[in-house]
Write an enzyme that holds these catalytic residues in place. Structure first.
Site, PDB file in Angstrom:
ATOM      1  N   ARG A   1       1.053  -1.372   0.124  1.00 51.38           N
ATOM      2  CA  ARG A   1      -0.030  -0.094   0.480  1.00 51.38           C
ATOM      3  C   ARG A   1       0.985   0.817  -0.137  1.00 51.38           C
ATOM      4  NH1 ARG A   1      -2.329   3.948   0.215  1.00 51.38           N
ATOM      5  NH2 ARG A   1      -4.816   4.415   0.722  1.00 51.38           N
TER       6      ARG A   1
ATOM      7  N   ASP B   1      -4.058   8.758  -1.353  1.00 49.80           N
ATOM      8  CA  ASP B   1      -4.981   8.062  -1.652  1.00 49.80           C
ATOM      9  C   ASP B   1      -5.476   8.189  -2.794  1.00 49.80           C
ATOM     10  OD1 ASP B   1      -8.072   8.194   1.326  1.00 49.80           O
ATOM     11  OD2 ASP B   1      -6.622   6.466  -0.385  1.00 49.80           O
TER      12      ASP B   1
ATOM     13  N   GLU C   1     -11.427   5.371  -5.202  1.00 53.72           N
ATOM     14  CA  GLU C   1     -12.095   3.833  -5.060  1.00 53.72           C
ATOM     15  C   GLU C   1     -12.121   3.207  -6.159  1.00 53.72           C
ATOM     16  OE1 GLU C   1      -9.881   3.726  -1.309  1.00 53.72           O
ATOM     17  OE2 GLU C   1     -10.977   1.506  -2.294  1.00 53.72           O
TER      18      GLU C   1
ATOM     19  N   ARG D   1      -1.219  -5.720   4.938  1.00 51.06           N
ATOM     20  CA  ARG D   1      -0.569  -5.837   4.218  1.00 51.06           C
ATOM     21  C   ARG D   1       0.538  -4.293   4.548  1.00 51.06           C
ATOM     22  NH1 ARG D   1      -5.257  -1.470   0.848  1.00 51.06           N
ATOM     23  NH2 ARG D   1      -5.508  -0.345   2.829  1.00 51.06           N
TER      24      ARG D   1
END
Length: 748
Positions: free
Chosen positions: A141, A146, A149, A189
């Site tokens: 990650r 960010d 999505e 992760r």
């Protein structure tokens, strides 16, 4: 005898015979002893041998360290050591990209110098998906960013998510990258940074590129945020991308606005996650306005076990997702909404799958045979590996037994949960009908098994092969009377658990120490931290404060007792509750039988023999059972990061972090860590152990930490071992090089 090809000696060359007196005068051959040989070694020879040995050992250690650091391949995150985080980088290949901010990393130690990419057997770019999966990858990650999505878990796709995914794929997919691991996250992760190389030497920061092009924003979460070493640079890149209006920050141009094109939402990924929290596919109870009615107009009310069934399914899915590879939907949430309605949300089954009951192709019979083989040889044996002493599911209600309708319907009986002395109940689904089995339409392999409401630990006879029958006739495939008789026998052999009424009105005995309070009732025993108004004053006139880990120790004891009470037959008091009131932790457990005697208080003439007998029971029965319970996580069952070591180890020894061993190393075993005579209660007549208390420091540790404290009196066991040995052992496990200032605790 002379060989044919040898030259025959002449007469004058023949050896002369030695006369007997001369032979006797020759010295006899003697074999020197080892001591005599050592006396003949010179100091220079001894120094040379010692130097050679030291150089050989040093070379071996250096080569071993070089192998572990540069040549050893790390297949998955479970093999990462604490020293692998932050201090170094790793080189590898990217076989797949899952989203705009994460990808799978295939570690290739040594790079092209070690043959990766061109040598036979190491051409990772030509590996199939199966080979990649079997070799293992690390799910990385990207830190600090960010990205929008993609559609998953039944949630809608966020604007610019496909563009972000395409941008990351263009950067790293099927390319060699260098990564730096920062930490593990809550989804197993590894959070880290990544760089790609241009022209073989120019290094480009992947996170910086994603921010500059507007394909990702700064990570706005609050859970252990990682920025790397360039937080200011990342924020400047995001700010510049917003000002330029690129990527996810762009707005439609003049011509597009004239054509009626609307701007895409500028919702950040964090805002999107907050808005869509709880979305997904799942089940819930109906509200009063949603309740259906039967043919007689009567409301069809939910059964009384509806909530526990949903809760049991959530806990079961969570357990299976973590500990097995059985194909189950990912659990998202279990919540209670307005009006007391419970809602279970799980991930959506893949669109390429269909339920076995809906599959009506010409090869249906062959598909049924294939599913039956997979269930019988893979799924059910995997479930049977997990056993428990307690009958029933994982629901919090300790009395309610969630049996499937085919067993419980029209019986007129209600069975209760029982606890056996051995872990003989196995994990069962209990509702494996065709409607709960989803298969892949192309491969016909099982893609998902749903509906785990009635799952739990039961006799294996309860698991019927319902998948062999259609959904309309599987109710008639077994004889419920046989299962009723089986449950009746269990109730007769194992007395059911009864809800115990705890009498807390009459205090039998009460006492206090420097920071703890103790109360003994007829049915229970309560120990808690002292409130501020109850704490004592030291000789210096200062208020005596409890240790920083006091509440964590009480919580750990409650969780350890709860685990042992459920998964073992060890003689431990039943845990009732652990609560925090007015910032004070309170632990309540069952009282020890009044007939039992503390081993430290036993004053019979045969005391030495009794102590020996108790030690024999501990070493041959109790400790072997405890050591069967293992974990790769160092420490107790307390949810925080505190390592609750006993004072005999931790005093003046510093504090060690909790670490997780990778799976090639032996796991830690369950230890009590404070098995002195005051924590062992025996029957004064039979001398058998009745109860073991004081589990505050218990947890998963190397077995060397469990000392034989019961062999010594209360005032002697503090001097029975050398704590420096255990300090070095903990230093080696946690990778700590320097010892801190140590915690100073008083033993209660």
């Amino acid at each position: 005898m002379s060989w044919p090809w040898s030259r025959r000696p002449k007469d004058d060359e023949k050896p002369k015979e030695v006369s007997q007196p001369v032979a006797e005068s020759l010295p006899k051959l003697t074999i020197p002893t080892e001591a005599q040989i050592r006396t003949h070694l010179t100091p220079q020879q001894i120094t040379a041998y010692a130097c050679t040995s030291a150089i050989s050992i040093g070379a071996y250690l250096v080569l071993a360290r070089l192998y572990k650091r540069f040549i050893r391949r790390i297949p998955t995150h479970e093999y990462l050591r604490p020293t692998d985080f932050r201090k170094r980088t790793f080189y590898g290949y990217v076989p797949s990209v899952g989203d705009g901010d994460n990808f799978h990393f295939f570690h290739t130690p040594g790079g092209r110098w070690a043959g990766w990419g061109w040598r036979s057997g190491k051409e990772v770019q030509n590996f199939s998906k199966v080979q990649i999966r079997e070799a293992g990858t690390i799910h990385l990650r990207l830190a600090a960013i960010d990205a929008p999505e993609m559609s998953h878990f039944g949630k809608p796709e966020q604007p610019f998510a496909p563009e972000a995914l395409a941008a990351l794929r263009e950067l790293v997919l099927e390319k060699y990258v260098r990564v730096q691991f920062l930490r593990r996250d809550q989804y197993d992760r590894v959070v880290g940074l990544a760089w790609v190389y241009k022209w073989g030497f120019w290094k480009t920061d992947v996170c910086m590129v994603m921010l500059k092009t507007g394909m990702a924003g700064m990570y706005e979460g609050s859970y252990k945020v990682e920025w790397g070493d360039d937080e200011e640079g990342y924020r400047a890149a995001e700010k510049k991308a917003k000002e330029r209006g690129v990527g996810m920050w762009q707005a439609p141009g003049l011509v597009e606005r004239m054509l009626g094109v609307e701007a895409k939402s500028l919702e950040t990924p964090r805002e999107y996650k907050t808005r869509t929290a709880g979305m997904g596919v799942g089940g819930k109870e109906l509200r009063s306005g949603e309740i259906m009615h039967d043919n007689w107009g009567e409301p069809m009310l939910a059964p009384k076990n509806s909530k526990p069934r949903l809760q049991n399914e959530f806990l079961m899915l969570k357990y299976l997702q973590k500990h097995t590879n059985i194909p189950v939907p990912c659990p998202i949430s279990y919540t209670e909404e307005e009006g007391g309605v419970t809602v279970l949300t799980v991930a959506k089954v893949p669109n390429t799958a269909c339920s076995l009951s809906q599959y009506r192709e010409a090869d249906r019979d062959l598909v049924l045979q294939k599913v039956d083989l997979e269930l019988s040889t893979k799924i059910l044996p995997s479930l049977r590996k997990y056993t428990s002493c307690r009958l029933g599911g994982m629901n919090e209600d300790e009395l309610l037994l969630l049996l499937p309708p085919r067993v419980a319907i029209n019986t007129g009986k209600e069975w209760e949960r029982v606890v056996s002395r051995e872990p003989k109940f196995v994990l069962c689904h209990n509702d494996l009908s065709q409607g709960n089995i989803f298969i892949d339409r192309n491969t016909h392999a099982i893609a998902a098994i749903i509906d785990w409401e009635y799952a739990g630990y039961y006799p294996p006879e309860l698991e019927e092969k319902l998948w062999k029958h259609d959904s309309n006739d599987f109710w008639h495939t077994d004889k419920p009377e046989v299962l009723w008789g089986l449950l009746d026998d269990l109730m007769a052999r194992e007395p059911p658990e009864k809800q115990r009424h705890i009498d807390t009105d009459t205090v039998i005995e009460e006492w206090r120490t420097e920071y703890r309070g103790y109360k003994l009732y007829a049915d229970c025993f309560v120990k808690s931290d002292l409130k501020a108004s109850e704490r004592k004053i030291s000789n210096r006139g200062e208020l005596i404060m409890p240790p920083i880990n006091s509440r964590a120790r009480l919580q750990n004891e409650f969780l350890i007792l709860k685990y042992l009470w459920k998964h073992s037959n060890l003689p431990v008091p039943e845990p009732f509750s652990f609560v925090v009131e007015d910032d004070v932790g309170i632990l309540t457990v069952a009282a020890i039988p009044a007939s039992a005697t503390m081993l430290a208080d036993y004053e019979g003439t045969d005391r030495d023999a009794v102590v020996h007998e108790v030690g024999l029971e501990l070493t041959t029965e109790v400790l072997p059972i405890m050591h069967q319970h293992t974990s790769h996580r160092l420490g107790g069952r307390n949810p925080d990061e505190l390592l609750l070591l006993p004072p005999r180890v931790a005093i003046k020894g510093g504090q060690w972090p909790r670490v997780t061993r990778y799976h090639l190393e032996p796991p830690f075993v369950l230890c009590h860590n404070d098995l002195d005579q005051s924590n062992i209660f025996i029957d004064p007549a039979t001398h058998a152990i009745v109860a073991i208390i004081g589990w505050e420091y218990a947890g998963y540790y190397p077995p060397e930490i469990e000392a034989s404290l019961w062999q010594h009196s209360m005032h002697e066991h503090w001097r029975t071992e050398e704590p420096e040995v255990l300090w070095r052992l903990l230093d080696d496990i946690t990778g700590r090089k320097e010892r801190g200032s140590g915690q100073n605790e008083d033993k209660t």
